[in-house]
Design an enzyme around this catalytic site. Structure first.
Site, PDB file in Angstrom:
ATOM      1  N   LYS A 344       0.801  -1.188   0.000  1.00 13.01           N
ATOM      2  CA  LYS A 344       0.000   0.000   0.000  1.00 13.01           C
ATOM      3  C   LYS A 344       0.851   1.262   0.000  1.00 13.01           C
ATOM      4  O   LYS A 344       0.352   2.362  -0.220  1.00 13.01           O
ATOM      5  CB  LYS A 344      -0.844   0.027   1.278  1.00 13.01           C
ATOM      6  CG  LYS A 344      -1.706  -1.179   1.493  1.00 13.01           C
ATOM      7  CD  LYS A 344      -2.393  -1.076   2.897  1.00 13.01           C
ATOM      8  CE  LYS A 344      -2.975  -2.375   3.288  1.00 13.01           C
ATOM      9  NZ  LYS A 344      -3.293  -2.445   4.724  1.00 13.01           N
ATOM     10  N   GLY A 345       2.152   1.111   0.300  1.00  8.40           N
ATOM     11  CA  GLY A 345       2.998   2.288   0.535  1.00  8.40           C
ATOM     12  C   GLY A 345       3.023   3.296  -0.608  1.00  8.40           C
ATOM     13  O   GLY A 345       3.273   4.477  -0.403  1.00  8.40           O
ATOM     14  N   GLU A 398       7.586   2.827  -7.277  1.00  8.83           N
ATOM     15  CA  GLU A 398       7.881   2.346  -5.918  1.00  8.83           C
ATOM     16  C   GLU A 398       7.910   3.512  -4.943  1.00  8.83           C
ATOM     17  O   GLU A 398       8.321   4.621  -5.314  1.00  8.83           O
ATOM     18  CB  GLU A 398       9.267   1.687  -5.906  1.00  8.83           C
ATOM     19  CG  GLU A 398       9.256   0.196  -6.090  1.00  8.83           C
ATOM     20  CD  GLU A 398       8.870  -0.561  -4.834  1.00  8.83           C
ATOM     21  OE1 GLU A 398       8.029  -0.067  -4.056  1.00  8.83           O
ATOM     22  OE2 GLU A 398       9.404  -1.641  -4.616  1.00  8.83           O
ATOM     23  N   ASP A 399       7.513   3.263  -3.711  1.00 11.84           N
ATOM     24  CA  ASP A 399       7.628   4.289  -2.686  1.00 11.84           C
ATOM     25  C   ASP A 399       9.082   4.428  -2.238  1.00 11.84           C
ATOM     26  O   ASP A 399       9.638   5.517  -2.206  1.00 11.84           O
ATOM     27  CB  ASP A 399       6.719   3.975  -1.482  1.00 11.84           C
ATOM     28  CG  ASP A 399       6.820   2.522  -1.032  1.00 11.84           C
ATOM     29  OD1 ASP A 399       7.597   1.752  -1.638  1.00 11.84           O
ATOM     30  OD2 ASP A 399       6.124   2.150  -0.075  1.00 11.84           O
ATOM     31  N   ASP A 402      15.020  -0.092  -0.618  1.00 12.90           N
ATOM     32  CA  ASP A 402      15.929  -0.182   0.520  1.00 12.90           C
ATOM     33  C   ASP A 402      16.987  -1.245   0.197  1.00 12.90           C
ATOM     34  O   ASP A 402      17.955  -0.960  -0.508  1.00 12.90           O
ATOM     35  CB  ASP A 402      15.042  -0.533   1.729  1.00 12.90           C
ATOM     36  CG  ASP A 402      15.778  -0.595   3.038  1.00 12.90           C
ATOM     37  OD1 ASP A 402      16.973  -0.304   3.045  1.00 12.90           O
ATOM     38  OD2 ASP A 402      15.161  -0.924   4.053  1.00 12.90           O
ATOM     39  N   LYS A 430      17.036   4.497  -0.686  1.00 10.65           N
ATOM     40  CA  LYS A 430      17.918   4.380   0.492  1.00 10.65           C
ATOM     41  C   LYS A 430      19.132   3.565   0.063  1.00 10.65           C
ATOM     42  O   LYS A 430      19.310   2.409   0.440  1.00 10.65           O
ATOM     43  CB  LYS A 430      17.145   3.673   1.609  1.00 10.65           C
ATOM     44  CG  LYS A 430      17.478   4.190   2.988  1.00 10.65           C
ATOM     45  CD  LYS A 430      16.907   3.294   4.057  1.00 10.65           C
ATOM     46  CE  LYS A 430      15.491   3.611   4.424  1.00 10.65           C
ATOM     47  NZ  LYS A 430      15.007   2.732   5.521  1.00 10.65           N
ATOM     48  N   PHE A 451      14.783   5.246   9.134  1.00  7.05           N
ATOM     49  CA  PHE A 451      13.450   4.718   8.894  1.00  7.05           C
ATOM     50  C   PHE A 451      12.476   5.875   8.755  1.00  7.05           C
ATOM     51  O   PHE A 451      12.326   6.681   9.663  1.00  7.05           O
ATOM     52  CB  PHE A 451      13.031   3.797  10.039  1.00  7.05           C
ATOM     53  CG  PHE A 451      11.815   2.998   9.693  1.00  7.05           C
ATOM     54  CD1 PHE A 451      11.937   1.832   8.953  1.00  7.05           C
ATOM     55  CD2 PHE A 451      10.557   3.425  10.074  1.00  7.05           C
ATOM     56  CE1 PHE A 451      10.814   1.101   8.600  1.00  7.05           C
ATOM     57  CE2 PHE A 451       9.431   2.694   9.718  1.00  7.05           C
ATOM     58  CZ  PHE A 451       9.557   1.533   8.982  1.00  7.05           C
ATOM     59  N   ASP A 458       4.411   3.534   6.112  1.00  6.66           N
ATOM     60  CA  ASP A 458       3.898   3.271   7.468  1.00  6.66           C
ATOM     61  C   ASP A 458       4.974   2.732   8.395  1.00  6.66           C
ATOM     62  O   ASP A 458       6.056   2.328   7.953  1.00  6.66           O
ATOM     63  CB  ASP A 458       2.774   2.237   7.398  1.00  6.66           C
ATOM     64  CG  ASP A 458       3.313   0.839   7.112  1.00  6.66           C
ATOM     65  OD1 ASP A 458       4.196   0.719   6.234  1.00  6.66           O
ATOM     66  OD2 ASP A 458       2.882  -0.112   7.776  1.00  6.66           O
ATOM     67  N   ARG A 464       0.678   6.559   7.680  1.00  9.27           N
ATOM     68  CA  ARG A 464       0.582   6.687   6.216  1.00  9.27           C
ATOM     69  C   ARG A 464      -0.029   8.016   5.794  1.00  9.27           C
ATOM     70  O   ARG A 464       0.246   8.517   4.715  1.00  9.27           O
ATOM     71  CB  ARG A 464      -0.301   5.573   5.635  1.00  9.27           C
ATOM     72  CG  ARG A 464       0.302   4.201   5.685  1.00  9.27           C
ATOM     73  CD  ARG A 464      -0.488   3.291   4.745  1.00  9.27           C
ATOM     74  NE  ARG A 464      -0.307   1.881   5.061  1.00  9.27           N
ATOM     75  CZ  ARG A 464       0.705   1.141   4.649  1.00  9.27           C
ATOM     76  NH1 ARG A 464       1.651   1.686   3.919  1.00  9.27           N
ATOM     77  NH2 ARG A 464       0.786  -0.131   4.964  1.00  9.27           N
TER      78      ARG A 464
HETATM   79  P1  5GP Z   1      13.473  -3.609   0.272  1.00 11.47           P
HETATM   80  O1  5GP Z   1      12.936  -4.913  -0.224  1.00 11.47           O
HETATM   81  O2  5GP Z   1      14.052  -2.733  -0.798  1.00 11.47           O
HETATM   82  O3  5GP Z   1      14.435  -3.793   1.416  1.00 11.47           O
HETATM   83  O4  5GP Z   1      12.298  -2.858   0.971  1.00 11.47           O
HETATM   84  C1  5GP Z   1      11.284  -2.289   0.281  1.00 11.47           C
HETATM   85  C2  5GP Z   1      10.080  -2.135   1.131  1.00 11.47           C
HETATM   86  O5  5GP Z   1      10.409  -2.005   2.522  1.00 11.47           O
HETATM   87  C3  5GP Z   1       9.392  -0.852   0.775  1.00 11.47           C
HETATM   88  O6  5GP Z   1       8.479  -1.047  -0.282  1.00 11.47           O
HETATM   89  C4  5GP Z   1       8.743  -0.442   2.069  1.00 11.47           C
HETATM   90  O7  5GP Z   1       7.519  -1.112   2.202  1.00 11.47           O
HETATM   91  C5  5GP Z   1       9.676  -0.986   3.129  1.00 11.47           C
HETATM   92  N1  5GP Z   1      10.626   0.056   3.634  1.00 11.47           N
HETATM   93  C6  5GP Z   1      11.942   0.141   3.409  1.00 11.47           C
HETATM   94  N2  5GP Z   1      12.492   1.191   4.059  1.00 11.47           N
HETATM   95  C7  5GP Z   1      11.477   1.791   4.692  1.00 11.47           C
HETATM   96  C8  5GP Z   1      11.388   2.974   5.511  1.00 11.47           C
HETATM   97  O8  5GP Z   1      12.351   3.696   5.791  1.00 11.47           O
HETATM   98  N3  5GP Z   1      10.145   3.286   5.962  1.00 11.47           N
HETATM   99  C9  5GP Z   1       9.045   2.534   5.693  1.00 11.47           C
HETATM  100  N4  5GP Z   1       7.889   2.940   6.192  1.00 11.47           N
HETATM  101  N5  5GP Z   1       9.089   1.432   4.923  1.00 11.47           N
HETATM  102  C10 5GP Z   1      10.289   1.078   4.423  1.00 11.47           C
END
Ligand code: 5GP
Length: 483
Positions: A344-345, A398-399, A402, A430, A451, A458, A464
């Site tokens: 949902k992000g 994508e939001d 990471d 990130k 974070f 969220d 959110r």
């Molecule tokens: P990844 O698979 O790249 O490690 O993570 C991606 C997902 O992790 C994002 O779509 C998001 O849902 C969550 N995420 C990663 N970093 C953050 C952050 O700093 N804040 C929040 N709220 N969600 C994050």
């Protein structure tokens, strides 16, 4: 017979003779790679097979290529010349300019200009490919490609011959073992590749996380000698994990900061001695934050909630989203654009971005399970696309990216649906925490290792609806534990 024909017929003679010899398969294929490269006056050749899941290629024989190039990273079936998988021969005149090249920098370092790849077919299925690399840019002739296609077919026969031989050998060994068992005590079953125990619970948890994202891993598979005295190894370093698909070692350290200095020294030494080795250190706080993201443990210490600071105000976000939308509108003019988001992000970003794009477009959403949700052991698509994306120009929105694990998984899934193009637009990047190198085409803001919440993002379901993006006070978040 002209010179070229003569060199092809000499190569066929050699390849067929070796294929029909009792030499081990590895030698047969290496010899075929060498003969093919020489006949085509090329600098190198590689022969690859698809893994059983048909996700990536493994190089099983090669000629003329450096170790560094051969170990450049996982060759994803969906990304590296994917047309070969549908049985087509693919020739690339200039690898540095062609977007089908998965590792253009590695090719440049190796001095490769052109590549031609022929599929290896077996019983109506493509099981691998043979690639030829040239130093000078080259347009391959019909005679060149016919030659390579025939070599690919001979390789297919060699592989099948070897398979049959292995089956017969295994059957023979089974018979011998059965006979032996009648007179001897049975052998213990062979131990699994998975370790029976980990050095630390955090390693076990990390292994579960990798399993969830279907990332292959090996536990402590290799020790690197760091120092020798009188020819004897007196210091070694054994990284905790190796991720073969990413060619990446990971050392997890949950030690106190004061004890990490020694580990850092060893890592520096390892990087000096083995510059081709790709290794990342995840320290205690990296690791805890990785888990906290999925609702495990806490982000910090004591109780109470609150925002530490605003990273991007509503106005800043709107300005940036508008600029991204302008670029997208320009780049996708005349194309069949579909925006794909993961719930949902992404909802706030998607909503604003699409309103600023001045082109006709479609929108679709997917949802996937997150690590820790419903105790599932592997990532799953809980909501797939509603419509087909075949032949359309997909922009994945994508939001935040990471570690890159989510995006990597989703891109693989989307690529398998044959879109005309596939690009990524993320609001936040990130980058410092990246484990998997995913290609990002449009980036809103690069952010530090913190974070963040708000504007759709969220923490355990909350925050959110904030119109800005902010950093939660790490030390002020109440421990919620696993949800
Ligand atoms: P990844 O698979 O790249 O490690 O993570 C991606 C997902 O992790 C994002 O779509 C998001 O849902 C969550 N995420 C990663 N970093 C953050 C952050 O700093 N804040 C929040 N709220 N969600 C994050």
């Amino acid at each position: 017979m002209d010179n070229r024909e003569n060199s092809y017929s000499q190569a066929f003679k050699q390849i067929a003779k070796t294929a029909n010899s009792p030499l081990p398969l590895k030698n047969v294929l290496n010899s075929a790679a060498k003969s093919a490269a020489k006949a085509l006056k090329a600098v190198g050749c590689s022969i690859m097979l698809l893994n059983p899941q048909r996700e990536h290629f493994d190089i099983i024989a090669a000629y003329g290529l450096s170790d560094l190039y051969l170990r450049k990273g996982a060759l994803k079936a969906s990304k590296s010349l994917p047309e070969v998988l549908s049985g087509k021969l693919v020739a690339i005149f200039d690898v540095s300019q062609d977007e089908r090249t998965q590792y253009p920098e590695a090719a440049e370092m190796e001095g490769i200009s052109s590549v031609v790849a022929a599929p290896i077919p077996q019983r109506g299925e493509i099981i691998g490919e043979i690639r030829i690399y040239t130093r000078e840019p080259r347009k391959f002739s019909q005679a060149d490609t016919d030659f390579l296609t025939t070599v690919a077919n001979i390789i297919a026969v060699s592989l099948e011959k070897n398979e049959l031989y292995q089956i017969l050998k295994a059957e023979h060994e089974e018979t011998v073992t059965k006979r032996r068992k009648l007179t001897e005590t049975p052998e213990l079953p062979s131990s699994s590749l998975r370790p029976s125990s980990f050095g630390h619970p955090s390693e076990q948890e990390f292994a579960k996380l990798l399993d969830f994202y279907r990332i292959e891993w090996l536990y402590e598979p290799r020790s690197f000698p760091l120092a020798r005295q009188n020819g004897k190894v007196v210091e070694m370093f054994t990284p905790d994990f190796y991720l073969p698909e990413l060619d990446l070692y990971i050392e997890l350290t949950t030690l106190k900061q004061s004890l990490i200095t020694e580990k850092n020294r060893k890592l520096r030494r390892l990087r000096d001695l083995y510059p081709e080795v790709n290794i990342k250190l995840l320290n205690k706080s990296d690791y805890l934050r990785l888990l906290a993201k999925y609702g495990y443990g806490r982000l910090g210490g004591t109780k109470a909630k609150g925002m530490d600071r605003v990273l991007f105000s509503h106005t800043q976000i709107q300005r940036r989203v508008n600029a991204l939308a302008k670029r997208v509108s320009h780049d996708y003019t005349g194309k069949k654009l579909v925006l794909v988001g993961i719930l949902k992000g992404v909802m706030c970003f998607m909503s604003d971005l699409m309103q600023h794009i001045t082109l006709p477009l479609n929108v679709d959403f997917m949802a996937i399970s997150y690590y820790g949700s419903n105790n599932e052991s592997a990532v799953k698509i809980t909501k797939d696309l509603d419509t087909s994306i075949a032949e359309l120009d997909v922009l994945m929105v994508e939001d935040i990216v990471d570690t890159g694990m989510t995006l990597n998984y989703v891109l693989d899934h989307l690529a398998s649906h044959n879109p005309a193009s596939l690009r990524v637009c993320t609001l936040l990047d990130k980058r410092v925490r990246r484990l998997i190198d995913v290609p990002l085409d449009y980036i809103g803001f690069e952010i530090p290792d913190e974070f963040v919440v708000g504007y759709g993002l969220d923490y355990l379901g909350e925050y959110r609806n904030l119109p800005f993006i902010g950093v939660l006070k790490p030390e002020l978040i109440e421990e919620k534990g696993k949800t």
